[in-house]
Write an enzyme that holds these catalytic residues in place. Structure first.
Site, short mmCIF file in Angstrom:
data_model
loop_
_atom_site.label_atom_id
_atom_site.label_comp_id
_atom_site.label_asym_id
_atom_site.label_seq_id
_atom_site.Cartn_x
_atom_site.Cartn_y
_atom_site.Cartn_z
N ASP A 1 0.59 -1.10 0.21
CA ASP A 1 -0.44 -0.11 0.10
C ASP A 1 0.92 1.14 0.19
OD1 ASP A 1 -2.45 -2.06 -0.17
OD2 ASP A 1 -2.82 -1.28 1.89
N GLU B 1 -2.62 -2.53 -9.14
CA GLU B 1 -1.60 -1.42 -8.75
C GLU B 1 -1.77 -0.96 -10.21
OE1 GLU B 1 -0.57 -5.61 -10.79
OE2 GLU B 1 -1.95 -5.01 -9.00
#
Length: 344
Positions: free
Chosen positions: A236, A262
């Site tokens: 993250d 992503e």
């Protein structure tokens, strides 16, 4: 994929992918003995699609602890991670506005009743003054007139104070509505606009035939391996860091979004393909040159890179056309060895 953290939730999976998600979803619904209703289906559909990271984490945490995932649990997960708590927040704001309006109307009605009462008293005093010849009676009338005037003044002050308080409350509720609006537009992790907002922006731009722009898709290389090696929390942080690079390189002529997982995207308004290539290459180089470290440690996690695919708006293009071309260019960058920019 689902439009990540978008409200209302919208999905744009192709038929084959949606069918595969269906095949994987139904056994999970049956395994946990929950009815095949829209709520339960949506939760497990989001889970198997792999796009809603927070929902996946919440479910995996429960599964790792052998906690049951009942219909009540999926209802909670649906409201928190699919609807993002928006209905409750909107209902809270709506109730707040209703309360302010009701209180304001009550105060106005109260002042109006007082004004009517005082007006009647002043009218009576006016009639009595026309035939008043006694000093004591006159003093009594003056006292009554002063009393009515003071009541009107007091009511006026009270209304003014109530309206000031109502105005402050409305400002707070307005800020809450702006927060809800912002939450519905942005990705909670990166702060970029979410997939739903991005798709709407891109579709509108494609309809403007006088507009010139390019599209870039970014995909962090080997992100699953990064998560598996260092954990999702660090993953993250990497996403947040790359989003900060996008923000640092954009201005009011660029639109940056979290495209899903992503993947991130940027729209370069009034930019040629060459100009977009140069800026995308600069972003790629900046990210590749970064040396990210573990939290609370000087240990580097090694080089993390991004692959990029770009394309330029052509006559008659739809949003899907642009995304498909940029996606092909992105996969070509992956096939060529990653950490590079390709254009279609």
């Amino acid at each position: 994929m689902s439009k990540l953290t978008s409200f209302p939730p919208v999905y744009d999976h192709e038929f084959q992918q949606a069918s595969e998600n269906l095949r994987r979803t139904l056994p999970l619904v049956n395994q946990h003995k929950t009815p095949v209703n829209p709520v339960n289906y949506a939760v497990w559909y989001e889970y198997v699609s792999g796009d809603n990271a927070e929902l996946i984490s919440a479910i995996d945490t429960r599964l790792s602890k052998n906690q049951p995932i009942t219909a009540e649990v999926t209802q909670y997960l649906y409201e928190k991670y699919v609807l993002m708590g928006m209905p409750e927040r909107l209902n809270h704001t709506n109730n707040g506005l209703k309360l302010v309006v009701d209180n304001t109307l009550q105060n106005i009605n109260r002042v109006e009743a007082t004004a009517t009462h005082c007006s009647t008293g002043l009218t009576q005093s006016q009639s009595l003054l026309e035939n008043c010849n006694d000093i004591q009676e006159l003093k009594g009338l003056v006292t009554q007139i002063l009393s009515n005037t003071q009541q009107l003044t007091q009511s006026s002050h009270e209304l003014k104070s109530e309206l000031a308080r109502s105005s402050q409350e409305i400002m707070k509720l307005r800020e809450e509505l702006e927060t809800v609006k912002h939450s519905a537009r942005t990705d909670g992790l990166t702060g970029l606009i979410n997939r739903g907002t991005f798709n709407r922006e891109l579709a509108q731009l494609c309809q403007d035939r006088d507009m010139t722009f390019s599209l870039a898709l970014f995909d962090i290389d080997n992100f699953k391996r990064l998560n598996d090696t260092f954990g999702h929390l660090l993953g993250d942080k990497v996403l947040q860091y790359f989003a900060s690079i996008l923000n640092a390189h954009r201005d009011d002529m660029h639109i940056a979004a979290r495209f899903g997982g992503e993947e991130m995207a940027m729209i370069f308004l009034h930019s040629s393909l060459e100009e977009t290539f140069m800026l995308a290459e600069k972003i790629r180089q900046t990210f590749a040159a970064s040396r990210l470290k573990k939290k609370g440690s000087e240990e580097s996690i090694g080089q993390v890179t991004v692959s990029v695919g770009i394309t330029h708006l052509q006559a008659g293009d739809t949003a899907r056309d642009l995304i498909e071309r940029a996606d092909r260019a992105l996969y070509q960058s992956k096939a060529d060895g990653r950490n590079r920019v390709n254009f279609a």
